[in-house]
Design a protein around this motif. Structure first.
Motif, mmCIF file in Angstrom:
data_model
loop_
_atom_site.group_PDB
_atom_site.id
_atom_site.type_symbol
_atom_site.label_atom_id
_atom_site.label_comp_id
_atom_site.label_asym_id
_atom_site.label_seq_id
_atom_site.Cartn_x
_atom_site.Cartn_y
_atom_site.Cartn_z
ATOM 1 N N PHE A 76 0.819 -1.206 0.000
ATOM 2 C CA PHE A 76 0.000 0.000 0.000
ATOM 3 C C PHE A 76 0.856 1.262 0.000
ATOM 4 C CE2 PHE A 76 -3.137 -2.845 2.326
ATOM 5 C CZ PHE A 76 -3.938 -3.026 1.209
ATOM 6 N N LEU A 77 0.324 2.307 -0.620
ATOM 7 C CA LEU A 77 0.941 3.622 -0.599
ATOM 8 C C LEU A 77 0.227 4.496 0.430
ATOM 9 C CD1 LEU A 77 1.308 4.222 -4.446
ATOM 10 C CD2 LEU A 77 3.166 3.726 -2.838
ATOM 11 N N GLU A 78 0.859 5.608 0.767
ATOM 12 C CA GLU A 78 0.281 6.537 1.730
ATOM 13 C C GLU A 78 -1.099 7.014 1.266
ATOM 14 O OE1 GLU A 78 2.501 9.934 4.102
ATOM 15 O OE2 GLU A 78 1.950 10.645 2.090
ATOM 16 N N ASP A 79 -1.262 7.265 -0.034
ATOM 17 C CA ASP A 79 -2.558 7.703 -0.572
ATOM 18 C C ASP A 79 -3.639 6.641 -0.375
ATOM 19 O OD1 ASP A 79 -1.527 10.104 -1.328
ATOM 20 O OD2 ASP A 79 -1.298 9.605 -3.454
ATOM 21 N N ASP A 80 -3.244 5.365 -0.496
ATOM 22 C CA ASP A 80 -4.207 4.284 -0.269
ATOM 23 C C ASP A 80 -4.735 4.336 1.158
ATOM 24 O OD1 ASP A 80 -3.776 3.242 -2.850
ATOM 25 O OD2 ASP A 80 -2.065 2.047 -2.156
ATOM 26 N N ILE A 81 -3.816 4.481 2.107
ATOM 27 C CA ILE A 81 -4.208 4.504 3.519
ATOM 28 C C ILE A 81 -5.111 5.698 3.797
ATOM 29 C CG2 ILE A 81 -3.367 4.542 5.899
ATOM 30 C CD1 ILE A 81 -2.699 1.980 4.298
ATOM 31 N N MET A 82 -4.787 6.834 3.188
ATOM 32 C CA MET A 82 -5.622 8.023 3.386
ATOM 33 C C MET A 82 -7.032 7.787 2.845
ATOM 34 S SD MET A 82 -2.888 11.062 2.520
ATOM 35 C CE MET A 82 -4.103 12.359 2.724
ATOM 36 N N PHE A 102 -15.850 -1.511 3.066
ATOM 37 C CA PHE A 102 -14.448 -1.309 3.446
ATOM 38 C C PHE A 102 -13.601 -2.487 2.989
ATOM 39 C CE2 PHE A 102 -11.202 -2.400 6.712
ATOM 40 C CZ PHE A 102 -10.288 -1.386 6.439
ATOM 41 N N PHE A 103 -14.079 -3.696 3.301
ATOM 42 C CA PHE A 103 -13.321 -4.877 2.867
ATOM 43 C C PHE A 103 -13.163 -4.884 1.350
ATOM 44 C CE2 PHE A 103 -13.554 -9.066 0.922
ATOM 45 C CZ PHE A 103 -12.330 -9.593 1.343
ATOM 46 N N ASN A 104 -14.239 -4.619 0.633
ATOM 47 C CA ASN A 104 -14.180 -4.654 -0.831
ATOM 48 C C ASN A 104 -13.156 -3.670 -1.376
ATOM 49 O OD1 ASN A 104 -16.117 -6.661 -1.081
ATOM 50 N ND2 ASN A 104 -17.819 -5.207 -1.175
ATOM 51 N N LEU A 105 -13.138 -2.457 -0.822
ATOM 52 C CA LEU A 105 -12.183 -1.441 -1.280
ATOM 53 C C LEU A 105 -10.748 -1.884 -1.017
ATOM 54 C CD1 LEU A 105 -11.408 1.413 -2.276
ATOM 55 C CD2 LEU A 105 -11.740 2.213 0.097
ATOM 56 N N VAL A 106 -10.483 -2.331 0.200
ATOM 57 C CA VAL A 106 -9.119 -2.724 0.571
ATOM 58 C C VAL A 106 -8.675 -3.948 -0.224
ATOM 59 C CG1 VAL A 106 -7.655 -3.550 2.460
ATOM 60 C CG2 VAL A 106 -9.314 -1.724 2.868
ATOM 61 N N TYR A 107 -9.564 -4.911 -0.369
ATOM 62 C CA TYR A 107 -9.225 -6.126 -1.126
ATOM 63 C C TYR A 107 -8.887 -5.786 -2.585
ATOM 64 C CZ TYR A 107 -9.999 -10.337 -3.890
ATOM 65 O OH TYR A 107 -9.857 -11.362 -4.799
ATOM 66 N N ASP A 108 -9.735 -4.984 -3.230
ATOM 67 C CA ASP A 108 -9.490 -4.627 -4.627
ATOM 68 C C ASP A 108 -8.169 -3.863 -4.778
ATOM 69 O OD1 ASP A 108 -11.837 -5.828 -5.398
ATOM 70 O OD2 ASP A 108 -13.014 -3.973 -5.399
ATOM 71 N N ARG A 109 -7.890 -2.968 -3.845
ATOM 72 C CA ARG A 109 -6.642 -2.206 -3.922
ATOM 73 C C ARG A 109 -5.424 -3.102 -3.668
ATOM 74 N NH1 ARG A 109 -6.542 3.111 -3.346
ATOM 75 N NH2 ARG A 109 -8.534 2.786 -4.438
ATOM 76 N N LEU A 110 -5.567 -4.040 -2.746
ATOM 77 C CA LEU A 110 -4.464 -4.963 -2.489
ATOM 78 C C LEU A 110 -4.131 -5.778 -3.729
ATOM 79 C CD1 LEU A 110 -2.477 -6.282 -0.444
ATOM 80 C CD2 LEU A 110 -4.278 -7.943 0.061
ATOM 81 N N MET A 111 -5.152 -6.254 -4.419
ATOM 82 C CA MET A 111 -4.901 -7.024 -5.633
ATOM 83 C C MET A 111 -4.154 -6.176 -6.671
ATOM 84 S SD MET A 111 -6.054 -10.025 -4.961
ATOM 85 C CE MET A 111 -5.511 -9.668 -3.265
ATOM 86 N N THR A 112 -4.532 -4.897 -6.783
ATOM 87 C CA THR A 112 -3.843 -3.982 -7.707
ATOM 88 C C THR A 112 -2.398 -3.779 -7.280
ATOM 89 O OG1 THR A 112 -5.908 -2.823 -8.193
ATOM 90 C CG2 THR A 112 -3.849 -1.653 -8.683
ATOM 91 N N ARG A 113 -2.184 -3.530 -6.008
ATOM 92 C CA ARG A 113 -0.827 -3.262 -5.509
ATOM 93 C C ARG A 113 0.066 -4.502 -5.602
ATOM 94 N NH1 ARG A 113 -1.240 1.490 -6.832
ATOM 95 N NH2 ARG A 113 -2.243 2.984 -5.410
ATOM 96 N N MET A 114 -0.521 -5.676 -5.465
ATOM 97 C CA MET A 114 0.294 -6.882 -5.622
ATOM 98 C C MET A 114 0.726 -7.063 -7.076
ATOM 99 S SD MET A 114 -1.146 -9.779 -3.003
ATOM 100 C CE MET A 114 -0.486 -9.800 -1.335
ATOM 101 N N GLN A 115 -0.105 -6.673 -8.010
ATOM 102 C CA GLN A 115 0.295 -6.706 -9.413
ATOM 103 C C GLN A 115 1.415 -5.689 -9.658
ATOM 104 O OE1 GLN A 115 -0.678 -9.012 -11.680
ATOM 105 N NE2 GLN A 115 -1.789 -9.875 -9.915
ATOM 106 N N ASP A 116 1.310 -4.508 -9.029
ATOM 107 C CA ASP A 116 2.381 -3.516 -9.133
ATOM 108 C C ASP A 116 3.689 -4.073 -8.552
ATOM 109 O OD1 ASP A 116 0.483 -1.803 -10.134
ATOM 110 O OD2 ASP A 116 0.232 -0.662 -8.263
#
Length: 712
Positions: A76-82, A102-116
């Motif tokens: 995660f990036l700082e912007d994600d946490i914000m 909340f779970f859906n947002l965090v899960y979707d972002r985690l999948m994106t960040r893991m690809q990054d």
């Protein structure tokens, strides 16, 4: 008792839940929302100490869920946490309303960040690492901030990967140097230059990460949702846990004692998987190289490149560690003292025989004393009379009496607990009658469990040995003997501090009609243990009469190392009378304290414990190879200095009992096991002091000279 309570709790929940859930419908994500609704319901009505689901609870869930997903802050990036923080004070409302945005947002972002992250690590590992540069990495991830930009995140990955590769680079160079010194030309021809070693180390790290992300890619959304559920559940206490259907099957198998693996229980830490319990009779226990406090950081399969488990979900790390009986797992371990070691273990089933009580004769100055080692309070739940710890200990006590024992040591070190019934019966072997433990359920009065048999099996001098890993049932027995002043407790400053009882509630039993298949189960804290003096064993454990240091003295271990333990409290004491067999209990304790304070072996153990603490507190690590080697050399010298601890000789003689000597003629393996045990006991300064205490107690300290009749 546990089984009856579970049935009662289920009956209560079913009666209410049958009307609560029947008329509900879930249009979207229905199984997830049903699970959230069910589990919250059970926690609020069945947990020993339900928590208020409020803004403070919301903040805890928010912070802990992010930490579970990204403990090393490399996704995660700082912007994600914000962006996530808009939910920080709303999760209590989401839980109550079965919302999971909340779970859906965090899960979707985690999948994106893991690809990054896949792109980042390949970019980082495409360029050589320069180990001549003087730079450091902080592994104090808890106090690290999230990266503010992709470039900052890539730099964090660079340092983490350089750190992960440094050990492999050193290993390849060291093996290469040994090869170049070899007279074998085939070996000498395989020597590596530093450049070649660096390249191979990077390739090895990339293979590890490729396998790690392949493993993560196989996970489904439901696997991550279970992590979210368990974050919520874990806020109630560290022993309450939701089992998904697959994990419930594994739990049932483990409870039956028929499980394969390495025989250790693990706890998630940012730096890896920490060993918190070693199961008696298992591969780790038999191998003796791993110990509680060690952290597993990489897992390999029989000589193949290991997978880095730092930052991995604990469940996934355990899947890598477990495997079929007879297969080999290679564990890269950061030892308690900071040293890195690779330990290969053959997966196997736990040898149940090694978890049973065993005894030995101790001979000193023509006097004989008995020692009983009890790894756990075992019982056959299907047939209590078949075999249990209380009956076995009673047999060993009688055998030791027949062979002339003048004092008894009961060794409960590393005993993680077990059956409450066996504790009550075992305590009754050493007192006339009276209460042993008090148990309290949520919203109810206390139940007092008594020994009602007036016969005493052993009324001679008694010492109880404990350490930080003596937990639950062990603490009940040690506390009872201490409260009665029946025995002297020798060991760590305090025991583990687990004073709670859990029951497993299948969720399918609560919903009358369920279209979603197996819903799993929840392991729920439902009761709390209290000593007969009224104090809980929760968190504070049992404080030894004679405190002696060990390697764990200055590091966090036990219930107090958990994030959400229930607090210590007290209730009214039970009605009991102190044991009247000793003339001067306090003087005996004072004599022991004086001896231990002067013992050079104890002073060396104390010095070792402080060094281990200082090594664990070191969070800044050099990525310069020369500095790395210098630190390694210094640590090895210090480690070698403390090796003399294992060379101690108490000058005590240990012998097997007569019935075992007769078995040795047909069982050479048993003879070998007992010989190894006796050699270890001869180096044990705590056993040595226990014998000294028994001698003190024996000298005019007993009012009653004759041992009483045997119970049973």
């Amino acid at each position: 008792m546990k089984r009856n309570l579970a049935y009662a709790l289920i009956a209560m929940l079913v009666a209410v839940a049958s009307c609560s859930f029947t008329n509900k419908s879930f249009e979207n994500d229905d199984k997830d929302k049903l699970l959230l609704d069910l589990i919250t319901y059970v926690l609020e009505r069945g947990h020993y100490e339900p928590k208020d689901i409020n803004d403070d609870f919301s903040v805890s869930v928010f912070e802990d869920f992010i930490d579970i997903l990204d403990p090393t802050k490399r996704y995660f990036l700082e912007d994600d946490i914000m962006e996530f923080e808009k939910y920080k004070f709303q999760l209590d409302d989401q839980i109550k309303n079965t919302e999971i945005s909340f779970f859906n947002l965090v899960y979707d972002r985690l999948m994106t960040r893991m690809q990054d992250a896949k792109v980042i690590y390949k970019q980082v590992l495409a360029d050589p690492f320069d180990y001549t540069v003087e730079e450091n990495i902080s592994i104090d991830y808890e106090n690290e901030l999230f990266a503010a930009s992709r470039s900052e995140l890539q730099e964090r990955w660079r340092k983490q990967l350089k750190y992960a590769t440094l050990g492999t680079y050193d290993s390849k160079l060291s093996r290469s140097k040994k090869g170049s010194d070899s007279a074998d030309t085939d070996i000498a021809d395989n020597t590596l230059t530093p450049e070649e070693a660096e390249k191979e180390a990077r390739e090895s790290t990339q293979n590890t990460l490729d396998e790690f992300f392949d493993f993560v890619d196989d996970l489904e959304r439901k696997d991550w949702f279970v992590q979210y559920i368990n974050t919520i559940v874990g806020e109630f206490d560290p022993h309450t846990f939701y089992f998904a259907p697959e994990e419930k099957e594994k739990f049932d198998t483990n409870m039956s004692g028929k499980f394969e693996g390495i025989g250790a229980r693990l706890q998630k830490k940012p730096e890896g998987a920490k060993i918190v319990e070693i199961i008696s009779g298992g591969p780790v226990w038999r191998d003796k190289r791993l110990e509680v406090g060690d952290e597993i950081i990489r897992v390999g399969q029989d000589g193949k490149d290991p997978i880095d488990i730092v930052g991995m979900r604990l469940d996934d790390a355990i899947k890598l560690i477990k495997g079929p009986e007879g297969t080999v797992v290679d564990l890269t371990v950061r030892k308690v003292d900071g040293a890195i070691d690779v330990i290969s273990l053959t997966r196997d089933v736990v040898e149940l025989e090694e978890s049973y009580a065993k005894s030995a004769n101790i001979i000193k100055d023509n006097q004989r004393f008995g020692l009983i080692n009890l790894p756990k309070f075992y019982v056959d739940f299907n047939d209590y009379s078949e075999r249990n710890a209380a009956t076995d200990v009673a047999k060993e006590v009688e055998r030791l009496k027949e062979e002339g024992a003048e004092g008894l040591i009961l060794d409960l070190r590393d005993n993680g607990g077990g059956s409450l019934k066996t504790v009550v019966e075992m305590a009754g072997l050493f007192i006339k009658d009276g209460p042993i433990v008090q148990v309290r359920s949520n919203g109810k009065g206390k139940d007092v469990y008594d020994d009602k048999d007036e016969r005493i099996q052993w009324d001679g001098p008694l010492v109880i040995l404990v350490n930080e890993l003596s937990a639950s049932a062990s603490e009940i027995l040690a506390a009872a003997m201490q409260d009665y002043k029946r025995g002297i407790v020798i060991g760590s400053k305090q025991t583990f501090g687990k004073g709670t009882v859990q029951n497993v509630i299948p969720l399918d039993n609560i919903v009358r009609s369920n279209e979603h298949g197996d819903l799993g189960a929840i392991k729920l804290t439902t009761q709390k243990f209290y000593r007969i003096n009224g104090g809980s064993t929760q968190l504070e454990g049992v404080k030894s009469d004679v405190v002696v240091p060990d390697k764990y003295s200055y590091i966090d271990l036990g219930e107090r190392d958990q994030s959400t333990p229930l607090k210590w409290d007290k209730i009214t004491p039970a009605n009991y009378k102190s044991w009247d067999g000793y003339i001067d209990y306090e003087q005996t304790v004072a004599n022991s304290n004086r001896r231990m304070a002067k013992n050079p072996q104890i002073k060396l153990i104390e010095e070792n414990a402080k060094w281990i603490k200082s090594e664990q507190d070191e969070n800044l690590i050099s990525l310069n190879y020369d500095i790395y080697k210098a630190e390694e050399k210094k640590d090895k010298a210090k480690s070698d200095y403390f090796k003399s601890l294992s060379e101690y000789d108490s000058k005590l003689t240990f012998e097997s009992l007569q019935y075992e000597e007769e078995l040795f003629t047909k069982d050479s393996v048993l003879r070998e096991k007992r010989d190894r045990w006796h050699k270890d006991l001869a180096k044990d300064v705590y056993v040595e002091e226990a014998v000294n205490v028994l001698q003190d107690l024996k000298i005019n300290n007993l009012k009653h000279a004759k041992l009483a009749s045997v119970k049973g």
